[in-house]
Write a protein that holds these residues in place. Structure first.
Motif, PDB file in Angstrom:
ATOM      1  N   PRO B 222       5.483  -9.483   1.187  1.00 58.07           N
ATOM      2  CA  PRO B 222       4.935  -9.488   2.376  1.00 58.07           C
ATOM      3  C   PRO B 222       3.521  -9.576   2.678  1.00 58.07           C
ATOM      4  O   PRO B 222       2.663  -9.466   1.621  1.00 58.07           O
ATOM      5  CB  PRO B 222       5.265  -8.027   3.107  1.00 58.07           C
ATOM      6  CG  PRO B 222       5.214  -7.375   1.701  1.00 58.07           C
ATOM      7  CD  PRO B 222       5.635  -8.063   0.551  1.00 58.07           C
ATOM      8  N   PRO B 225       0.246  -5.644   6.470  1.00 58.82           N
ATOM      9  CA  PRO B 225       0.011  -5.567   7.874  1.00 58.82           C
ATOM     10  C   PRO B 225      -1.406  -4.907   8.171  1.00 58.82           C
ATOM     11  O   PRO B 225      -1.646  -3.864   7.822  1.00 58.82           O
ATOM     12  CB  PRO B 225       1.134  -4.608   8.388  1.00 58.82           C
ATOM     13  CG  PRO B 225       2.202  -4.618   7.386  1.00 58.82           C
ATOM     14  CD  PRO B 225       1.535  -4.824   6.014  1.00 58.82           C
ATOM     15  N   ILE B 263       1.508 -11.138  -5.651  1.00 53.42           N
ATOM     16  CA  ILE B 263       1.114 -10.064  -4.976  1.00 53.42           C
ATOM     17  C   ILE B 263      -0.474 -10.157  -5.153  1.00 53.42           C
ATOM     18  O   ILE B 263      -1.116  -9.759  -4.256  1.00 53.42           O
ATOM     19  CB  ILE B 263       1.532  -8.807  -5.841  1.00 53.42           C
ATOM     20  CG1 ILE B 263       3.171  -8.677  -5.350  1.00 53.42           C
ATOM     21  CG2 ILE B 263       1.042  -7.463  -5.286  1.00 53.42           C
ATOM     22  CD1 ILE B 263       3.896  -8.435  -4.243  1.00 53.42           C
ATOM     23  N   VAL B 293      -3.666  -3.436  -4.267  1.00 53.31           N
ATOM     24  CA  VAL B 293      -2.294  -3.788  -4.663  1.00 53.31           C
ATOM     25  C   VAL B 293      -1.456  -2.687  -4.764  1.00 53.31           C
ATOM     26  O   VAL B 293      -0.170  -2.814  -4.525  1.00 53.31           O
ATOM     27  CB  VAL B 293      -2.441  -4.480  -6.354  1.00 53.31           C
ATOM     28  CG1 VAL B 293      -1.290  -4.565  -6.964  1.00 53.31           C
ATOM     29  CG2 VAL B 293      -3.425  -6.112  -6.271  1.00 53.31           C
ATOM     30  N   GLN B 294      -2.022  -1.443  -4.862  1.00 54.77           N
ATOM     31  CA  GLN B 294      -1.263  -0.392  -4.814  1.00 54.77           C
ATOM     32  C   GLN B 294      -0.512  -0.324  -3.493  1.00 54.77           C
ATOM     33  O   GLN B 294       0.668   0.312  -3.372  1.00 54.77           O
ATOM     34  CB  GLN B 294      -2.050   0.832  -5.123  1.00 54.77           C
ATOM     35  CG  GLN B 294      -1.196   2.260  -5.238  1.00 54.77           C
ATOM     36  CD  GLN B 294      -0.163   2.386  -6.502  1.00 54.77           C
ATOM     37  OE1 GLN B 294      -0.403   1.909  -7.521  1.00 54.77           O
ATOM     38  NE2 GLN B 294       1.132   2.485  -5.853  1.00 54.77           N
ATOM     39  N   PHE B 296       0.391  -2.627  -1.614  1.00 57.43           N
ATOM     40  CA  PHE B 296       1.494  -3.571  -1.525  1.00 57.43           C
ATOM     41  C   PHE B 296       2.810  -2.865  -2.392  1.00 57.43           C
ATOM     42  O   PHE B 296       3.665  -3.054  -1.840  1.00 57.43           O
ATOM     43  CB  PHE B 296       1.257  -5.001  -2.334  1.00 57.43           C
ATOM     44  CG  PHE B 296       0.514  -5.829  -1.229  1.00 57.43           C
ATOM     45  CD1 PHE B 296       1.212  -6.746  -0.891  1.00 57.43           C
ATOM     46  CD2 PHE B 296      -0.905  -6.011  -1.291  1.00 57.43           C
ATOM     47  CE1 PHE B 296       0.616  -7.698   0.090  1.00 57.43           C
ATOM     48  CE2 PHE B 296      -1.570  -6.824  -0.464  1.00 57.43           C
ATOM     49  CZ  PHE B 296      -0.832  -7.730   0.196  1.00 57.43           C
ATOM     50  N   VAL B 297       2.526  -2.143  -3.503  1.00 55.82           N
ATOM     51  CA  VAL B 297       3.443  -1.490  -4.101  1.00 55.82           C
ATOM     52  C   VAL B 297       4.198  -0.375  -3.088  1.00 55.82           C
ATOM     53  O   VAL B 297       5.181  -0.377  -2.934  1.00 55.82           O
ATOM     54  CB  VAL B 297       3.173  -0.782  -5.432  1.00 55.82           C
ATOM     55  CG1 VAL B 297       3.935  -0.054  -5.851  1.00 55.82           C
ATOM     56  CG2 VAL B 297       2.574  -1.775  -6.506  1.00 55.82           C
ATOM     57  N   ASN B 298       3.234   0.407  -2.474  1.00 51.50           N
ATOM     58  CA  ASN B 298       3.932   1.406  -1.717  1.00 51.50           C
ATOM     59  C   ASN B 298       4.637   0.877  -0.457  1.00 51.50           C
ATOM     60  O   ASN B 298       5.597   1.501  -0.234  1.00 51.50           O
ATOM     61  CB  ASN B 298       2.662   2.199  -1.147  1.00 51.50           C
ATOM     62  CG  ASN B 298       1.804   2.901  -2.088  1.00 51.50           C
ATOM     63  OD1 ASN B 298       2.413   3.051  -3.435  1.00 51.50           O
ATOM     64  ND2 ASN B 298       0.700   3.192  -1.887  1.00 51.50           N
ATOM     65  N   LEU B 299       3.998  -0.377  -0.104  1.00 53.27           N
ATOM     66  CA  LEU B 299       4.747  -1.178   1.002  1.00 53.27           C
ATOM     67  C   LEU B 299       6.185  -1.556   0.896  1.00 53.27           C
ATOM     68  O   LEU B 299       6.985  -1.386   1.638  1.00 53.27           O
ATOM     69  CB  LEU B 299       3.831  -2.362   1.563  1.00 53.27           C
ATOM     70  CG  LEU B 299       4.279  -2.913   2.796  1.00 53.27           C
ATOM     71  CD1 LEU B 299       4.161  -2.105   4.058  1.00 53.27           C
ATOM     72  CD2 LEU B 299       3.418  -4.131   2.944  1.00 53.27           C
ATOM     73  N   VAL B 300       6.437  -1.848  -0.181  1.00 56.37           N
ATOM     74  CA  VAL B 300       8.059  -2.555  -0.645  1.00 56.37           C
ATOM     75  C   VAL B 300       8.585  -1.825  -1.677  1.00 56.37           C
ATOM     76  O   VAL B 300       9.852  -1.997  -1.729  1.00 56.37           O
ATOM     77  CB  VAL B 300       7.815  -4.298  -0.930  1.00 56.37           C
ATOM     78  CG1 VAL B 300       7.152  -4.977   0.134  1.00 56.37           C
ATOM     79  CG2 VAL B 300       7.105  -4.462  -2.214  1.00 56.37           C
ATOM     80  N   GLN B 301       8.059  -1.036  -2.471  1.00 58.14           N
ATOM     81  CA  GLN B 301       8.904  -0.786  -3.238  1.00 58.14           C
ATOM     82  C   GLN B 301       9.700   0.563  -2.961  1.00 58.14           C
ATOM     83  O   GLN B 301       9.448   1.272  -2.029  1.00 58.14           O
ATOM     84  CB  GLN B 301       8.028   0.186  -4.526  1.00 58.14           C
ATOM     85  CG  GLN B 301       7.185  -1.311  -5.258  1.00 58.14           C
ATOM     86  CD  GLN B 301       7.874  -2.062  -6.213  1.00 58.14           C
ATOM     87  OE1 GLN B 301       8.816  -2.642  -5.706  1.00 58.14           O
ATOM     88  NE2 GLN B 301       7.366  -2.241  -7.345  1.00 58.14           N
ATOM     89  N   PHE B 302      11.075   0.414  -3.400  1.00 59.07           N
ATOM     90  CA  PHE B 302      12.056   1.666  -3.023  1.00 59.07           C
ATOM     91  C   PHE B 302      13.110   1.659  -4.204  1.00 59.07           C
ATOM     92  O   PHE B 302      12.807   1.119  -5.163  1.00 59.07           O
ATOM     93  CB  PHE B 302      12.865   1.103  -1.909  1.00 59.07           C
ATOM     94  CG  PHE B 302      13.633  -0.136  -2.106  1.00 59.07           C
ATOM     95  CD1 PHE B 302      14.832   0.103  -2.584  1.00 59.07           C
ATOM     96  CD2 PHE B 302      13.293  -1.235  -1.808  1.00 59.07           C
ATOM     97  CE1 PHE B 302      15.714  -1.176  -2.725  1.00 59.07           C
ATOM     98  CE2 PHE B 302      13.882  -2.287  -1.787  1.00 59.07           C
ATOM     99  CZ  PHE B 302      15.177  -2.389  -2.364  1.00 59.07           C
ATOM    100  N   ASP B 303      13.542   2.988  -4.372  1.00 61.21           N
ATOM    101  CA  ASP B 303      14.129   3.256  -5.301  1.00 61.21           C
ATOM    102  C   ASP B 303      15.498   3.600  -4.847  1.00 61.21           C
ATOM    103  O   ASP B 303      15.975   4.392  -4.219  1.00 61.21           O
ATOM    104  CB  ASP B 303      13.628   4.566  -6.138  1.00 61.21           C
ATOM    105  CG  ASP B 303      14.134   5.309  -7.065  1.00 61.21           C
ATOM    106  OD1 ASP B 303      14.742   4.350  -7.983  1.00 61.21           O
ATOM    107  OD2 ASP B 303      14.187   6.302  -7.435  1.00 61.21           O
TER     108      ASP B 303
END
Lengths: 308, 308
Positions: B222, B225, B263, B293-294, B296-303
């Motif tokens: 993404p 935003p 990314i 970059v962190q 971006f990680v928070n924006l899209v990462q899920f578990d």
């Protein structure tokens, strides 16, 4: 935890570049119920139809064990009817016909044994009707989610602002978020809207995915890029149904679980658009759903060690 | 692994809803070089300017240790100049003025000691010039990336198709992908374009992120935003520069590393738009980049544990 879904059960005539389907089963509550039933065995529906509503629609609800005690069937009247035609890009459509029929006098009555639900999905209806459902609950549900549209922002703004105060999760599209907040920036729009009541906000961007906002947290789920979108009708409602179905089925409203719920909602929506109406979701298997969720994982997951 | 970037070094006059900047340093190769220098200490530039190119632009290149042996400086001539005005939504703009100046007769000469590069970024130029650069290389680079635009699809389609055959990574936006492939579906468009030569394809969707295609693999990043986009000029070039800068700096062209590169490219682009021209990227620190970059990680990462 059982889930109460309120919205329309409708007949749709849909024309897309791929074909035409006449008077097929649709409506927001239909899509909510079918999508959420994947995650929660106890779905209760409040809506209204006429006596023209087809047997195969009823059978689909029954097959998924959806409780229909709150579905009013008006003898001698006709179901809500919508006809629309999609443009070639599938992102825009013209409404060709809207016949409110039973919806014109719809008085949503929540059966006594539905009034202690912990999860409530209020589909896109006149805001005063959404409020009326809330007022019938014996206790404040654990999570109330509401969908609305630009039409109510124009024609019933005060009622909408009133019901928004009692809502936990609002789901709208990006243009509606801009209209409601009078902000162009989606981030600014989200901040303003969360001050109106909803603690959580989902902004749907169609083929460009969905954003989940909560306080200073933000999660983004893409829509799965599809080779062919056959019929987009109901995608947003399937997304919402999958989302709250997953939350209620797991009885976990943490932000981390909401992320998973957004992914499951997106996965169900990606099936919905593959055939007309409820056809694809009705036949969907758990295995297919899992494989689709794995595609979402593959699509966005990456592994980075920060360099700093 | 050193990286050769070829493109424009320009002067831009830019008007946005937030203000106006006159004759500031811009151009595709400028953004490539500054963005890629975060990841690779050995960036070599081929471009052309007039004697009006400002000292602060040269100083920025020198500060980042960018090799300027291939930058032609034409005495008595003027630099390529572009003036544009962004609309309120920042997604569309009008070109107010284009003066090719030194670009009209640009003959890209690759210095002898640049001709063994393993990574080559060919910015948006006339396809025959892009080809000419490729033809000067002593050996086929490990990775050739090319940017182009709708203008060349209309005016130099044969030359473009010719150079595409020699390219590994093509980067274009979604509308250009549709135009080039004559397919509306982005998935179908990508398949067709990868048959034209590029084994990797990046389709940029502006504020809606970017898709990376390779064979049957697909990765989506993404755009972050942002509360405010100040000046979008150069965002796409910063993205491309960050992408190939990261690939060349790590000397790893696996698909997993390309995901990371997408990314990092998106992160650099998200800074580029925060100020006019090169102002924000010029002052960017490694710590800020890592924090972004962190995000971006928070924006899209899920578990997710699949239920099946």
């Amino acid at each position: 935890m059982s889930l109460l879904v309120v919205g329309t059960v409708a007949l749709d005539t849909i024309e897309t570049p791929f074909g035409k389907a006449e008077r097929i089963v649709g409506g927001s509550a239909t899509h909510f119920a079918l999508a959420s039933s994947f995650f929660n065995p106890d779905i209760r529906l409040v809506s209204v139809v006429g006596d023209d509503f087809p047997e195969y629609g009823m059978n689909q609800f029954k097959k998924k064990n959806i409780n229909l005690e709150g579905l009013q069937i008006k003898q001698g009247e006709k179901s809500f009817f919508w006809a629309g035609k999609y443009h070639n890009d599938m992102n825009s459509r013209d409404t060709l016909d809207t016949q409110l029929n039973v919806l014109a006098t719809f008085d949503p009555i929540v059966p006594e044994n539905y009034r202690n639900e912990d999860f409530l999905m209020l589909g896109n209806l006149m805001p005063s009707l959404q409020k009326k459902v809330l007022d019938q609950m014996n206790k404040r549900p654990k999570l109330v989610m509401l969908d609305t549209m630009n039409f109510w922002m124009d024609s019933a703004c005060d009622d909408l602002m009133d019901v928004l105060k009692q809502v936990d999760v609002l789901t709208i599209n990006d243009e509606e978020a801009r209209q409601l907040s009078k902000e162009y920036s989606i981030i600014k729009a989200a901040k303003k809207i969360m001050e109106m009541g909803p603690r959580y906000l989902i902004i749907k961007k169609g083929e460009n995915g969905a954003l989940l906002f909560h306080e200073n947290q933000l999660f983004f789920a893409p829509a799965l890029p599809l080779e062919e979108v056959f019929d987009p009708t109901g995608a947003g409602d399937s997304f919402a149904g999958g989302f709250i179905g997953y939350l209620s089925g797991t009885n976990d409203i943490s932000f981390d679980n909401m992320k998973r719920a957004v992914i499951y909602g997106s996965a169900i929506a990606s099936f919905c658009v593959e055939k007309f109406g409820i056809d694809r979701v009705s036949e969907l298997t758990q295995k297919e759903l899992d494989e689709r969720v794995q595609e979402f994982v593959n699509l966005v997951q990456f592994d980075i060690d920060l360099m700093g």
